[in-house]
Design a protein around this motif. Structure first.
Motif, mmCIF file in Angstrom:
data_model
loop_
_atom_site.group_PDB
_atom_site.id
_atom_site.type_symbol
_atom_site.label_atom_id
_atom_site.label_comp_id
_atom_site.label_asym_id
_atom_site.label_seq_id
_atom_site.Cartn_x
_atom_site.Cartn_y
_atom_site.Cartn_z
ATOM 1 N N TRP A 70 15.577 1.037 -7.535
ATOM 2 C CA TRP A 70 16.757 1.352 -6.732
ATOM 3 C C TRP A 70 16.319 2.247 -5.583
ATOM 4 N N PHE A 71 17.199 2.422 -4.629
ATOM 5 C CA PHE A 71 16.850 3.221 -3.453
ATOM 6 C C PHE A 71 16.668 4.691 -3.820
ATOM 7 N N PHE A 72 15.627 5.269 -3.251
ATOM 8 C CA PHE A 72 15.275 6.675 -3.451
ATOM 9 C C PHE A 72 15.114 7.014 -4.933
ATOM 10 N N ARG A 73 14.531 6.088 -5.668
ATOM 11 C CA ARG A 73 14.134 6.391 -7.035
ATOM 12 C C ARG A 73 12.983 7.391 -6.971
ATOM 13 N N ASP A 74 13.078 8.476 -7.731
ATOM 14 C CA ASP A 74 12.094 9.566 -7.649
ATOM 15 C C ASP A 74 12.008 10.066 -6.207
ATOM 16 N N ARG A 75 13.095 10.629 -5.763
ATOM 17 C CA ARG A 75 13.254 11.053 -4.370
ATOM 18 C C ARG A 75 12.177 12.039 -3.928
ATOM 19 N N GLU A 76 11.638 12.826 -4.872
ATOM 20 C CA GLU A 76 10.652 13.843 -4.497
ATOM 21 C C GLU A 76 9.425 13.230 -3.835
ATOM 22 N N ALA A 77 8.980 12.065 -4.314
ATOM 23 C CA ALA A 77 7.815 11.415 -3.711
ATOM 24 C C ALA A 77 8.121 10.972 -2.282
ATOM 25 N N MET A 78 9.327 10.425 -2.076
ATOM 26 C CA MET A 78 9.707 9.994 -0.724
ATOM 27 C C MET A 78 9.731 11.190 0.237
ATOM 28 N N SER A 79 10.329 12.277 -0.231
ATOM 29 C CA SER A 79 10.421 13.471 0.614
ATOM 30 C C SER A 79 9.042 14.025 0.938
ATOM 31 N N ALA A 80 8.137 13.995 -0.058
ATOM 32 C CA ALA A 80 6.784 14.504 0.164
ATOM 33 C C ALA A 80 6.050 13.669 1.202
ATOM 34 N N VAL A 81 6.171 12.343 1.118
ATOM 35 C CA VAL A 81 5.520 11.470 2.092
ATOM 36 C C VAL A 81 6.049 11.759 3.495
ATOM 37 N N ALA A 82 7.367 11.858 3.631
ATOM 38 C CA ALA A 82 7.963 12.098 4.952
ATOM 39 C C ALA A 82 7.514 13.434 5.523
ATOM 40 N N ARG A 83 7.518 14.465 4.687
ATOM 41 C CA ARG A 83 7.134 15.804 5.159
ATOM 42 C C ARG A 83 5.665 15.830 5.588
ATOM 43 N N MET A 84 4.778 15.286 4.749
ATOM 44 C CA MET A 84 3.347 15.339 5.072
ATOM 45 C C MET A 84 2.996 14.417 6.227
ATOM 46 N N ALA A 85 3.715 13.295 6.355
ATOM 47 C CA ALA A 85 3.472 12.401 7.493
ATOM 48 C C ALA A 85 3.809 13.100 8.806
ATOM 49 N N ARG A 86 4.923 13.803 8.818
ATOM 50 C CA ARG A 86 5.314 14.533 10.029
ATOM 51 C C ARG A 86 4.287 15.604 10.376
ATOM 52 N N GLU A 87 3.810 16.324 9.350
ATOM 53 C CA GLU A 87 2.811 17.361 9.587
ATOM 54 C C GLU A 87 1.500 16.760 10.101
ATOM 55 N N LYS A 88 1.131 15.625 9.545
ATOM 56 C CA LYS A 88 -0.123 14.991 9.959
ATOM 57 C C LYS A 88 -0.039 14.492 11.400
ATOM 58 N N LEU A 89 1.110 13.935 11.765
ATOM 59 C CA LEU A 89 1.274 13.418 13.120
ATOM 60 C C LEU A 89 1.291 14.530 14.158
ATOM 61 N N ALA A 90 1.645 15.743 13.734
ATOM 62 C CA ALA A 90 1.659 16.865 14.667
ATOM 63 C C ALA A 90 0.267 17.137 15.217
ATOM 64 N N SER A 91 -0.759 16.805 14.431
ATOM 65 C CA SER A 91 -2.140 17.030 14.874
ATOM 66 C C SER A 91 -2.776 15.770 15.442
ATOM 67 N N MET A 92 -2.078 14.634 15.411
ATOM 68 C CA MET A 92 -2.597 13.377 15.971
ATOM 69 C C MET A 92 -1.435 12.616 16.619
ATOM 70 N N PRO A 93 -0.900 13.144 17.716
ATOM 71 C CA PRO A 93 0.313 12.592 18.322
ATOM 72 C C PRO A 93 0.199 11.137 18.758
ATOM 73 N N ALA A 94 -0.997 10.642 18.928
ATOM 74 C CA ALA A 94 -1.158 9.252 19.360
ATOM 75 C C ALA A 94 -1.436 8.325 18.183
ATOM 76 N N GLY A 95 -1.415 8.854 16.958
ATOM 77 C CA GLY A 95 -1.768 8.056 15.802
ATOM 78 C C GLY A 95 -0.584 7.343 15.184
ATOM 79 N N GLN A 96 -0.864 6.637 14.098
ATOM 80 C CA GLN A 96 0.178 5.942 13.350
ATOM 81 C C GLN A 96 -0.106 6.085 11.859
ATOM 82 N N ILE A 97 0.908 6.445 11.106
ATOM 83 C CA ILE A 97 0.786 6.616 9.663
ATOM 84 C C ILE A 97 0.885 5.261 8.976
#
Length: 425
Positions: A70-97
């Motif tokens: 179902w949607f957002f099953r184990d929401r913590e993993a989804m939130s962690a991916v989104a948070r860390m992806a945003r942080e990673k892109l901050a140091s590589m603005p031209a990249g793609q996750i």
């Protein structure tokens, strides 16, 4: 060997589904259904059809895989991916996750990831989700992007208003979300699976390893490691954490997300002396007599200052927090000693026994791990994670009925809205 056993072996070799894990009744049911569709009454004849026809093997596989998501099953993993992806892109603005969802089932997981990244402010041009599943029917449903009520569970459904439109009583996901996900068919166990694929920043491979026997589990984990970038994270199901811990993979230390990362060269277990001591203000005076173990809720027979009451509540949790950090760093021996100290000095605790079970599980002592999980469940019958880990161990030992009972109890605990907080990242 009976024909039905050889059919089960054929299915296992193809997709890793272990009859000892899922039960012979499931295998027999799907085989009988396919035999009826083909108007075949003899097991040997169907076995011959299965061996010679790749299309029939795929049809049997489709029936044997029961999608439950179902949607957002184990929401913590989804939130962690989104948070860390945003942080990673901050140091590589031209990249793609790059994100991999495997198996993706009917699409709820990869679409949830895309919505989570949008909510975190990540632009569409800066991430892509690859979603793979063995079941072509599931991929067709995912590609349609139309979902019924069963795909929306829990109380937080704000995302449905933001990313779906109502269509004939169902909900259709927005094209802007669909465009971020690329679906494809694939089998984890084929020799050429994702050969030559570029590595990923995040991988979600949840609630599939528990259906494989140990040798296949190790094979799949090795494959997933090769699909990870050096700084990548992989997320698995609650009952699969013990499978992932190894000399090459370490816990990511993200509560409730069941995430892991590659161990770095500088990763070393921290010596006990390097861990900060417990704050002295929280400890009882050295001259005080030891307090006999008792439940926290038990009435006291003598008056005590408020600070003393705070001591009894918080010191065990501080011990478990230290044990958790040490376990995340790979120092299982010291972590286990702190758990035992918490129980010895402050009484039995479901969280302490659950953490001890995880430590034993990671160290390969499944008998001790099972004993600890059972103690946690005895003390807290609705301890969701202990029930799931116990189910996984029972499955691995061939106790299908016992595993099913534990999973059902875990499901009832989750539906009752009383999930326990995981004691280990």
């Amino acid at each position: 060997m009976k024909a039905l056993d050889r059919i089960a072996d054929t299915l296992k070799a193809s997709m890793g589904l272990d009859m000892a894990t899922v039960g012979s009744s499931l295998i027999e049911r799907v085989v009988r259904e396919r035999m009826a569709a083909l108007e075949i009454e003899d097991d040997e004849r169907y076995l011959a059809e299965l061996i010679t026809s790749g299309a029939e093997l795929q049809r049997l596989t489709e029936l044997a895989v029961v999608p439950e998501t179902w949607f957002f099953r184990d929401r913590e993993a989804m939130s962690a991916v989104a948070r860390m992806a945003r942080e990673k892109l901050a140091s590589m603005p031209a990249g793609q996750i790059r994100i991999l969802s495997l198996p993706c089932s009917t699409g709820e997981e990869p679409y949830s990831l895309a919505m989570a990244l949008f909510d975190a402010g990540v632009p569409a041009s800066m991430f892509r989700v690859d979603a793979v599943d063995i079941r072509t029917r599931s991929l067709e449903i995912a590609a349609d992007g139309i979902y019924g009520r069963n795909s929306f569970r829990g109380r937080d459904l704000a995302f449905r208003d933001a990313y779906f439109t109502v269509q004939d009583g169902d909900w259709r996901i927005d094209d802007r979300v669909k465009e971020q996900v690329r679906f494809s068919a694939g089998n984890l166990l084929t020799p050429d699976f994702m050969r030559g694929s570029a590595p990923y920043d995040f991988i979600l491979c949840r609630n599939v390893l528990i259906y494989f026997e140990r040798e296949v589990q190790l094979q799949v984990v090795d494959l997933l490691e090769h699909l990870m970038k050096d700084d990548a994270y992989i997320f698995v199901g609650p009952a699969e954490g013990g499978i992932m811990l190894s000399p090459r993979l370490a816990s990511a230390g993200i509560p409730l997300a069941f995430g892991f990362r590659k161990r770095l060269p500088e990763d070393r277990p921290v010596a006990a002396a390097a861990v900060a001591p417990l704050p002295a203000i929280m400890l009882a005076p050295a001259s005080a007599p030891p307090v006999p173990p008792r439940p926290v809720a038990a009435p006291t027979r003598r008056s005590a200052p408020a600070a003393a009451a705070t001591t009894e509540v918080h010191v065990p949790q501080l011990l478990l927090d230290r044990a958790r950090r040490l376990a995340d760093q790979g120092d299982f021996a010291q972590a286990g000693e702190l758990c035992e100290q918490a129980v010895r000095e402050h009484g039995a605790s479901a969280d302490a026994f659950y953490l001890m079970g995880l430590i034993q599980d990671a160290g390969g002592d499944v008998t001790a791990a099972q004993r600890c999980y059972r103690k946690a469940v005895y003390l807290q019958p609705a301890h969701h994670e202990a029930l799931l880990h116990l189910a996984a161990l029972l499955q691995a030992q061939g106790d299908v009925a016992g595993a099913q009972t534990m999973r059902q109890r875990a499901e009832r605990a989750e539906k009752a809205g009383k999930p326990r907080e995981n004691a280990h990242g």
